[in-house]
Write an enzyme that holds these catalytic residues in place. Structure first.
Site, PDB file in Angstrom:
ATOM      1  N   SER A  64       0.832  -1.209   0.000  1.00 26.53           N
ATOM      2  CA  SER A  64       0.000   0.000   0.000  1.00 26.53           C
ATOM      3  C   SER A  64       0.867   1.260   0.000  1.00 26.53           C
ATOM      4  O   SER A  64       2.019   1.255   0.448  1.00 26.53           O
ATOM      5  CB  SER A  64      -0.906   0.028   1.235  1.00 26.53           C
ATOM      6  OG  SER A  64      -1.710  -1.118   1.280  1.00 26.53           O
TER       7      SER A  64
HETATM    8  N1  SAM Z   1      -0.694  -4.894   4.033  1.00 22.91           N
HETATM    9  C1  SAM Z   1       0.049  -5.148   2.834  1.00 22.91           C
HETATM   10  C2  SAM Z   1       1.418  -4.566   2.861  1.00 22.91           C
HETATM   11  O1  SAM Z   1       1.794  -3.923   3.837  1.00 22.91           O
HETATM   12  O2  SAM Z   1       2.145  -4.804   1.886  1.00 22.91           O
HETATM   13  C3  SAM Z   1      -0.662  -4.699   1.585  1.00 22.91           C
HETATM   14  C4  SAM Z   1      -1.736  -5.597   1.269  1.00 22.91           C
HETATM   15  S1  SAM Z   1      -2.302  -5.711  -0.378  1.00 22.91           S
HETATM   16  C5  SAM Z   1      -2.942  -4.103  -0.690  1.00 22.91           C
HETATM   17  C6  SAM Z   1      -3.733  -6.731  -0.018  1.00 22.91           C
HETATM   18  C7  SAM Z   1      -3.381  -8.159   0.362  1.00 22.91           C
HETATM   19  O3  SAM Z   1      -4.559  -8.775   0.852  1.00 22.91           O
HETATM   20  C8  SAM Z   1      -2.890  -9.007  -0.796  1.00 22.91           C
HETATM   21  O4  SAM Z   1      -1.660  -9.580  -0.503  1.00 22.91           O
HETATM   22  C9  SAM Z   1      -3.995 -10.062  -0.957  1.00 22.91           C
HETATM   23  O5  SAM Z   1      -3.530 -11.303  -1.412  1.00 22.91           O
HETATM   24  C10 SAM Z   1      -4.528 -10.130   0.458  1.00 22.91           C
HETATM   25  N2  SAM Z   1      -5.894 -10.663   0.602  1.00 22.91           N
HETATM   26  C11 SAM Z   1      -6.990 -10.449  -0.157  1.00 22.91           C
HETATM   27  N3  SAM Z   1      -8.044 -11.113   0.330  1.00 22.91           N
HETATM   28  C12 SAM Z   1      -7.614 -11.767   1.444  1.00 22.91           C
HETATM   29  C13 SAM Z   1      -8.234 -12.613   2.389  1.00 22.91           C
HETATM   30  N4  SAM Z   1      -9.521 -12.946   2.313  1.00 22.91           N
HETATM   31  N5  SAM Z   1      -7.485 -13.094   3.413  1.00 22.91           N
HETATM   32  C14 SAM Z   1      -6.169 -12.782   3.522  1.00 22.91           C
HETATM   33  N6  SAM Z   1      -5.526 -11.990   2.647  1.00 22.91           N
HETATM   34  C15 SAM Z   1      -6.232 -11.485   1.625  1.00 22.91           C
END
Ligand code: SAM
Length: 218
Positions: A64
């Site tokens: 992000s």
């Molecule tokens: N917090 C992260 C960072 O600091 O890099 C950024 C996260 S990225 C914007 C969103 C993440 O959420 C992705 O890696 C995606 O695979 C994960 N994601 C989406 N749906 C999810 C779920 N139901 N459970 C766990 N992870 C999930």
């Protein structure tokens, strides 16, 4: 110029920018000033690590934007020692920011290659976040309840399981807070939901954001 020194200077400039953009929580700014964001992105993208922008981390996912990380962390207002659950580990950067604040961090990622890479990186960098691969929409009941839950992917609804795993307030503790972007695929509004009792929650809605989608069964 020494590499570490160069990145440290860029990091402090990023912190100045976040302050100008309205991030007022000093604890959050100090934490962002500590975490080496350049180590959470691919080597080819390191020169851009301290720009205020989201960057690709593979598998169509992103780390992000620093403003978003700072904003969500400010809304969550984690205190040292609190139990915080993050949904969407991704690169691990948000988890590291929470660890620097002194929170006890639990984080869930649904994509196994990201989970494997990131849990190892966090360990190597000395961040003691407990990582799990799975569907974060279900929460992590075995290690709850949580003082805070932060969802770093865009949800269409607020998952009930996450609400249930927020701490119920008592004489010693305030109720748990859930910070979650809610909307459609193109844009979401940041929500903070605070548990007020076993069956009552207060909800506040603020700025608009655009996240990759939260995927899974709710
Ligand atoms: N917090 C992260 C960072 O600091 O890099 C950024 C996260 S990225 C914007 C969103 C993440 O959420 C992705 O890696 C995606 O695979 C994960 N994601 C989406 N749906 C999810 C779920 N139901 N459970 C766990 N992870 C999930």
């Amino acid at each position: 110029m020494n590499e570490d020194w160069k990145f440290q200077r860029r990091r402090s400039k990023l912190v100045d920018l976040l302050r100008e953009r309205g991030i007022e929580d000093e604890r959050v700014l100090v934490s962002i000033n500590q975490v080496p964001r350049h180590l959470f992105v691919d080597e080819a993208l390191r020169a851009r690590a301290y720009n205020d922008e989201a960057l690709p981390i593979g598998m169509k996912q992103t780390i992000s934007q620093p403003f978003t990380v700072a904003y969500q962390t400010m809304m969550l207002a984690p205190q040292p020692g609190e139990r915080i659950l993050e949904i969407g580990t991704g690169s691990g950067y948000q988890a590291a920011v929470l660890c620097e604040i002194g929170a006890r961090v639990f984080t869930i990622e649904r994509l196994r290659p990201l989970y494997e890479r990131t849990s190892q990186l966090l360990r190597v960098l000395g961040y003691k976040a407990l990582c799990r691969c799975g569907d974060g929409i279900q929460g992590w009941e075995a290690v709850g309840p949580f003082d805070g839950i932060i969802v770093t992917a865009g949800a269409t609804i607020v998952p009930d399981k996450l609400l249930q795993q927020l701490r119920i307030p008592d004489a010693e503790n305030t109720g748990g807070r859930l910070v979650i972007p809610v909307g459609n695929r193109d844009s979401q509004r940041m929500n903070r939901i605070t548990r007020e009792s076993a069956d009552a929650y207060a909800r506040e809605e603020t700025e608009g954001f655009r996240f990759v989608p939260l995927i899974g069964a709710s």
